[in-house]
Design a protein around this motif. Structure first.
Motif, short mmCIF file in Angstrom:
data_model
loop_
_atom_site.label_atom_id
_atom_site.label_comp_id
_atom_site.label_asym_id
_atom_site.label_seq_id
_atom_site.Cartn_x
_atom_site.Cartn_y
_atom_site.Cartn_z
N UNK A 151 1.30 6.07 86.37
CA UNK A 151 1.05 5.53 87.72
C UNK A 151 1.58 6.48 88.79
N UNK A 152 1.03 7.67 88.83
CA UNK A 152 1.52 8.72 89.72
C UNK A 152 1.47 8.33 91.19
N UNK A 153 2.23 9.06 91.97
CA UNK A 153 2.31 8.89 93.42
C UNK A 153 2.70 7.46 93.80
N UNK A 154 3.82 7.02 93.20
CA UNK A 154 4.42 5.72 93.51
C UNK A 154 3.48 4.55 93.24
N UNK B 69 17.28 14.85 89.25
CA UNK B 69 18.26 14.72 90.33
C UNK B 69 19.43 13.92 89.79
N UNK B 70 20.55 14.59 89.55
CA UNK B 70 21.70 13.93 88.92
C UNK B 70 22.35 12.90 89.83
N UNK B 71 22.16 13.01 91.15
CA UNK B 71 22.77 12.06 92.08
C UNK B 71 22.10 10.70 92.00
N UNK B 72 20.78 10.67 91.83
CA UNK B 72 20.04 9.41 91.81
C UNK B 72 19.60 9.00 90.42
N UNK C 95 12.03 14.37 90.46
CA UNK C 95 11.02 14.77 91.43
C UNK C 95 9.84 15.32 90.64
N UNK C 96 8.64 14.81 90.93
CA UNK C 96 7.44 15.23 90.21
C UNK C 96 6.59 16.11 91.11
N UNK D 116 11.91 10.22 93.35
CA UNK D 116 12.46 8.98 92.78
C UNK D 116 11.62 8.44 91.63
N UNK D 117 11.14 9.32 90.79
CA UNK D 117 10.41 8.90 89.59
C UNK D 117 11.44 8.50 88.53
N UNK D 118 11.35 7.28 88.03
CA UNK D 118 12.34 6.78 87.08
C UNK D 118 12.03 7.24 85.66
#
Length: 371
Positions: free
Chosen positions: A196-199, A216-219, A223-224, A239-241
């Motif tokens: 389900x790309x692009x959110x 991203x180790x902070x969140x 990032x895709x 913010x891709x999980x």
């Protein structure tokens, strides 16, 4: 024999006191306490005169442990624990950077989303100017100061010029530890696929597309970066999980037609993924579908002949009945890319045989029917 046992136990005791270790060490410490209390009770009944001239206890070190217990300790350390231990001395450093210790951590955290293409890309990355040991990385090393302690420890070990001069062969550039670090810092963009790309844009619902990802180790997200196609520039999604990422099931270019090997065995009710692209310039994405019944079939399994028919119906049930995207038909005997500029082009098909893959698509099902 007793002296050897005493040395081993004391080494474990002092080591547990001086370094942060995993929970299992507390059990070892309990056993040590029991052992020493037992010896104390025995000595009170049979007092002996200690050898004050013996220098053994004053010179104890973790390196005095036999190989087996030392390897056991290192094998149970976390990545940050291994990094801390590697900074103690050159001997421990040689042990702590061993591939067999880091392969377990790499597989545990990254194994499900790293496929063959990611490992191939890593080999190419080793020779690029963005590798950790390159001058490019050294000039930007100060940027790691805001990264978590694990990454600081790892990068200081790999990026310290003094360490490299003193121990030039201890950390090979293609080591598993270096691979782990590059993933953790997000410096290595690895290939994978995103559901389900692009959110979750409605135009990509229940699809999976190739992308390059950076952690991203902070969140604790990714990032895709989706490849450009036609006149469209590179698309970036943040913010891709973890749950939306998978390793590519097929090691092939998204622009190549997949040669299906299961068409003749497909029957109504089977779950499949099919390649689809908007036009010839677009890369293929994988779309979820279910094999349906032909219009001439009433759906009665006792009389159904759909599985031996030359034509096959594919249903995309996320779309409303009557939608032009709801169904398509393909020829299983002579299957090739079919379609047009208006409805897009359908490519290769792969049958889903793993329940986990099917359940993943069901979890991604849209909350409302698409038009």
């Amino acid at each position: 024999m007793l002296l050897y046992l005493l040395i081993t136990c004391l080494s474990f005791f002092f080591f547990a006191k001086s370094l942060p270790l995993p929970p299992w060490v507390s059990k070892t410490k309990t056993l040590h306490s029991f052992y020493f209390s037992k010896n104390f009770f025995t000595n009170s009944l049979h007092p002996t005169t200690p050898d004050l001239a013996s220098p053994v206890l004053g010179q104890m070190s973790i390196l005095d442990l036999p190989d087996l217990p030392l390897d056991c300790i290192l094998d149970n350390l976390s990545p940050s624990g291994l990094c801390s231990m590697a900074r103690v001395c050159s001997s421990l450093r040689e042990r702590c950077v061993s591939d067999h210790l880091w392969e377990k951590h790499l597989k545990t955290k990254w194994g499900k989303i790293l496929g063959p293409s990611a490992h191939k890309e890593w080999q190419c990355y080793l020779s690029s100017p963005y590798h950790l040991d390159s001058p490019h990385h050294q000039t930007s090393h100060h940027g790691l100061t805001k990264i978590i302690s694990l990454i600081r420890s790892l990068s200081s070990i790999l990026g310290d010029d003094n360490h490299r001069r003193r121990y030039p062969s201890s950390i090979p550039l293609d080591s598993t530890m270096s691979f782990y670090l590059s993933l953790e810092t997000g410096r290595f963009w690895f290939p994978a696929q995103v559901y389900n790309r692009e959110n979750g844009h409605v135009g990509f619902m229940l699809s999976c597309y190739d992308a390059e990802l950076s952690y991203d180790t902070h969140t604790n997200t990714f990032q895709a970066r989706y490849p450009p196609h036609g006149r469209r520039a590179i698309a970036i999604e943040k913010d891709v999980t973890w749950e939306r990422i998978r390793a590519a099931p097929i090691d092939a270019s998204p622009h190549h037609l997949y040669v299906s090997d299961s068409l003749n065995e497909l029957k109504p009710g089977d779950h499949i993924e099919i390649q689809w692209r908007r036009n010839k310039e677009f890369p293929y994405g994988w779309w979820y579908s279910v094999v349906g019944h032909l219009e001439s079939c009433d759906g009665n399994l006792n009389h159904c002949q759909c599985h031996i028919s030359e034509m096959m119906v594919l249903e995309f049930n996320q779309y409303t009945v009557g939608s032009r995207w709801r169904k398509t038909m393909i020829n299983r005997r002579d299957h090739r890319e079919k379609g047009n500029e208006e409805d897009g082009f359908y490519g290769g098909i792969r049958k889903l045989k793993c329940k986990e893959d099917i359940e993943m698509w069901k979890r991604l099902w849209p909350s409302s029917i698409l038009e």
